[in-house]
Design an enzyme around this catalytic site. Structure first.
Site, PDB file in Angstrom:
ATOM      1  N   HIS A 136      14.155  84.482  11.161  1.00 52.57           N
ATOM      2  CA  HIS A 136      14.456  83.136  10.464  1.00 52.57           C
ATOM      3  C   HIS A 136      12.986  82.776  10.227  1.00 52.57           C
ATOM      4  O   HIS A 136      11.926  82.794  10.842  1.00 52.57           O
ATOM      5  CB  HIS A 136      14.719  82.463  11.824  1.00 52.57           C
ATOM      6  CG  HIS A 136      15.101  80.833  11.425  1.00 52.57           C
ATOM      7  ND1 HIS A 136      14.262  79.947  11.476  1.00 52.57           N
ATOM      8  CD2 HIS A 136      16.275  80.281  11.251  1.00 52.57           C
ATOM      9  CE1 HIS A 136      14.786  78.691  11.286  1.00 52.57           C
ATOM     10  NE2 HIS A 136      16.207  78.996  11.194  1.00 52.57           N
ATOM     11  N   ASP A 213      12.110  86.315  19.999  1.00 54.27           N
ATOM     12  CA  ASP A 213      12.879  84.735  19.817  1.00 54.27           C
ATOM     13  C   ASP A 213      14.228  85.037  20.146  1.00 54.27           C
ATOM     14  O   ASP A 213      15.064  85.518  19.583  1.00 54.27           O
ATOM     15  CB  ASP A 213      12.896  84.664  18.160  1.00 54.27           C
ATOM     16  CG  ASP A 213      13.426  83.390  17.627  1.00 54.27           C
ATOM     17  OD1 ASP A 213      14.280  82.848  18.301  1.00 54.27           O
ATOM     18  OD2 ASP A 213      13.535  83.247  16.419  1.00 54.27           O
ATOM     19  N   GLN A 216      19.203  82.937  19.285  1.00 49.21           N
ATOM     20  CA  GLN A 216      20.500  83.365  18.979  1.00 49.21           C
ATOM     21  C   GLN A 216      21.107  84.287  20.200  1.00 49.21           C
ATOM     22  O   GLN A 216      22.284  84.811  20.097  1.00 49.21           O
ATOM     23  CB  GLN A 216      20.677  84.059  17.555  1.00 49.21           C
ATOM     24  CG  GLN A 216      20.513  83.268  16.433  1.00 49.21           C
ATOM     25  CD  GLN A 216      21.546  82.023  16.173  1.00 49.21           C
ATOM     26  OE1 GLN A 216      22.282  82.015  16.833  1.00 49.21           O
ATOM     27  NE2 GLN A 216      21.021  81.145  15.519  1.00 49.21           N
ATOM     28  N   LYS A 239      21.366  74.923  20.382  1.00 46.54           N
ATOM     29  CA  LYS A 239      22.486  75.805  20.172  1.00 46.54           C
ATOM     30  C   LYS A 239      23.103  76.212  21.500  1.00 46.54           C
ATOM     31  O   LYS A 239      23.855  77.099  21.159  1.00 46.54           O
ATOM     32  CB  LYS A 239      21.422  76.993  19.821  1.00 46.54           C
ATOM     33  CG  LYS A 239      20.719  76.929  18.143  1.00 46.54           C
ATOM     34  CD  LYS A 239      20.511  77.865  17.644  1.00 46.54           C
ATOM     35  CE  LYS A 239      19.267  77.840  16.635  1.00 46.54           C
ATOM     36  NZ  LYS A 239      19.974  77.349  15.347  1.00 46.54           N
ATOM     37  N   CYS A 379      17.792  79.956   6.397  1.00 43.39           N
ATOM     38  CA  CYS A 379      16.480  79.972   6.862  1.00 43.39           C
ATOM     39  C   CYS A 379      16.006  81.429   6.912  1.00 43.39           C
ATOM     40  O   CYS A 379      15.076  81.732   7.696  1.00 43.39           O
ATOM     41  CB  CYS A 379      16.234  79.033   8.134  1.00 43.39           C
ATOM     42  SG  CYS A 379      16.450  77.365   7.666  1.00 43.39           S
TER      43      CYS A 379
HETATM   44  N1  7TS Z   1      15.060  81.359  15.197  1.00 43.30           N
HETATM   45  C1  7TS Z   1      16.443  81.780  14.915  1.00 43.30           C
HETATM   46  C2  7TS Z   1      16.807  83.175  15.078  1.00 43.30           C
HETATM   47  C3  7TS Z   1      17.269  80.792  14.508  1.00 43.30           C
HETATM   48  O1  7TS Z   1      18.606  81.155  14.431  1.00 43.30           O
HETATM   49  C4  7TS Z   1      16.826  79.455  14.560  1.00 43.30           C
HETATM   50  C5  7TS Z   1      17.780  78.624  14.058  1.00 43.30           C
HETATM   51  C6  7TS Z   1      15.444  79.185  14.928  1.00 43.30           C
HETATM   52  C7  7TS Z   1      14.632  80.250  15.084  1.00 43.30           C
HETATM   53  C8  7TS Z   1      15.051  77.948  14.760  1.00 43.30           C
HETATM   54  O2  7TS Z   1      15.818  77.012  15.495  1.00 43.30           O
HETATM   55  P1  7TS Z   1      15.442  75.474  15.718  1.00 43.30           P
HETATM   56  O3  7TS Z   1      16.264  74.964  16.754  1.00 43.30           O
HETATM   57  O4  7TS Z   1      13.769  75.518  15.945  1.00 43.30           O
HETATM   58  O5  7TS Z   1      15.551  74.857  14.351  1.00 43.30           O
HETATM   59  N2  7TS Z   1      18.800  79.055  12.995  1.00 43.30           N
HETATM   60  C9  7TS Z   1      19.540  78.262  12.370  1.00 43.30           C
HETATM   61  C10 7TS Z   1      20.513  78.829  11.574  1.00 43.30           C
HETATM   62  O6  7TS Z   1      21.035  79.791  11.759  1.00 43.30           O
HETATM   63  N3  7TS Z   1      21.246  77.734  10.969  1.00 43.30           N
HETATM   64  O7  7TS Z   1      20.477  76.587  11.127  1.00 43.30           O
HETATM   65  C11 7TS Z   1      19.663  76.942  12.204  1.00 43.30           C
END
Ligand code: 7TS
Length: 422
Positions: A136, A213, A216, A239, A379
């Site tokens: 990401h 990371d 997910q 999430k 992303c």
């Molecule tokens: N890393 C992964 C693997 C992610 O899927 C996401 C967000 C992030 C980092 C960043 O998370 P945030 O909460 O800091 O924004 N993924 C997604 C997605 O798949 N669709 O919208 C956000």
């Protein structure tokens, strides 16, 4: 709620009692475009159960005052709940102590904290950072910026045609110059679950620190940092049933202690004189200003909710629904699944393309049927470049999704095909 398998009303065995779970999510009782809500975008952000909403509401109504400041009852009550939330998060991921849990805004901020604090302090020109092709942007851009600024080399673990990390390349990619390795435990596009341990062990052998990371993975499966033995783990509260504005950085104590602060100001100092400041203890050293403590308390309630279900049961449920979705989507003429087709190594995301229909058009048509999916590059543009695709469509699942949600997705896909005559 417990993690036993149950026989639900229609005679099917399921690992989670989704009927009861869904009753905890007021938003799912609404209709969209006159249709039952079919929410298939939890990988972007999950919905929230009443238990989380109530925990936050209760702080605002009954125990609200700034934390770590007052000696009066409200401040003490809010501080106690905030501290408890940190302990709950630590237990949830198997961290040795609550002091190793730094609250951030989200996973993105946690990764930026690491790039600024760890990266700018410990990395020297010529050093190498190893990430992967499937990251990401949150685990891509901070390292690109750091590499440009500090004269570092950024290297990438490639993916195989099946969408797994090609670990055969690892020995060549890991060199004595590799100082940092950072990778997604579960890909937000391919769904690929990567076993972190072999990467961590091999990175350790060249003296590199490892960031996982968990954005997910932590919401969807048991994750234990002590067993994994990573140096850092990042994830976002929103999430995993929690509110927005709260995320987590777990770190090994000696590393967090050796790292300089990221942001400075109130709360992160132990004393300030005219000659300069002295930093507070970890984790407060990394939490400048009034923290998002109500959100942290909400995350604590989310952790309680998931723990009561049992993360093994959550994973089993998602594996089952993902297996069903992979099977059903692949039956749709013109549909192509992106990523591993084995549900054992696939988290709860099913990304696909549908012949000659742009994913954005598809997502709009599906919305008309009450089905919410995400379309675009999610992303993860470098990954899409590698896949030779501009955009994909993605359905992602969580504890409240049922087989009938997959059925609704399939029906909507056929309808979209007939509307567009494809
Ligand atoms: N890393 C992964 C693997 C992610 O899927 C996401 C967000 C992030 C980092 C960043 O998370 P945030 O909460 O800091 O924004 N993924 C997604 C997605 O798949 N669709 O919208 C956000």
């Amino acid at each position: 709620m417990n993690d036993e398998r149950r026989t639900v009303a229609h005679g099917q065995v399921e690992s989670l009692d989704t009927r009861h779970i869904r009753a905890d999510f007021p938003i799912l009782a609404q209709q969209v475009n006159g249709k039952r809500v079919v929410f298939l975008d939890s990988a972007a952000s999950s919905q929230k159960p009443i238990q989380v909403l109530q925990a936050m509401d209760d702080v605002y109504r009954c125990a609200y005052a700034n934390v770590h400041r007052g000696v009066y009852a409200f401040s003490e009550a809010a501080t106690a709940r905030y501290d408890q939330a940190r302990e709950k998060v630590a237990r949830f991921i198997g961290a040795p102590s609550a002091e190793q849990i730094v609250f951030t805004r989200n996973a993105t901020e946690a990764l930026n904290l690491l790039a600024y604090s760890y990266g700018r302090h410990f990395l020297r020109p010529g050093d190498e950072i190893l990430i992967t092709e499937l990251e990401h942007h949150a685990n891509f851009v901070p390292w690109q910026v750091l590499a440009q600024e500090r004269g570092l080399t950024l290297r990438f673990i490639p993916i195989t045609p099946e969408g797994q990390l090609d670990l055969d390349q690892l020995d060549e990619l890991l060199t004595p110059r590799t100082k940092l390795v950072s990778f997604a435990h579960v890909s937000n596009v391919l769904g690929t679950i990567t076993d972190p341990r072999p990467i961590i062990q091999r990175a350790r052998a060249v003296g590199a620190a490892v960031i996982v990371d968990g954005s997910q993975s932590v919401p969807h499966m048991p994750v234990n940092v002590s067993q994994m033995d990573c140096d850092f783990l990042v994830f976002s509260g929103h999430k995993m049933l929690g509110p927005t504005g709260i995320g987590v950085l777990y770190g090994k104590r000696e590393l967090l202690e050796a790292m300089p602060p990221f942001l400075t100001g109130g709360d992160m100092i132990s004393a300030v004189g005219f000659d300069g400041p002295r930093w507070n203890e970890v984790p407060l050293k990394f939490e400048a200003g009034t923290p998002a403590f109500v959100e942290a308390i909400g995350l604590g309630a989310a952790v309680d909710y998931l723990s009561a279900l049992g993360m093994e049961a959550v994973r089993t449920h998602e594996r089952e629904i993902t297996a069903y979705a992979l099977e059903r989507v692949s039956e749709v003429p013109g549909a192509k699944i992106i990523g591993p087709t084995d549900p054992q190594i696939r988290g709860g995301v099913v990304t696909f393309t549908l012949d000659r229909i742009h994913p954005h058009d598809l997502a709009s048509l599906l919305d008309g049927e009450g089905v919410a999916i995400r379309a675009g590059h999610h992303c993860a543009q470098p990954l899409h470049i590698r896949l030779g695709l501009n955009a994909t469509a993605r359905a992602s699942f969580y504890i409240y999704n049922e087989r009938r949600d997959v059925d609704a997705l399939i029906e909507a896909l056929y309808k979209a095909k007939s509307v567009l005559k494809r």
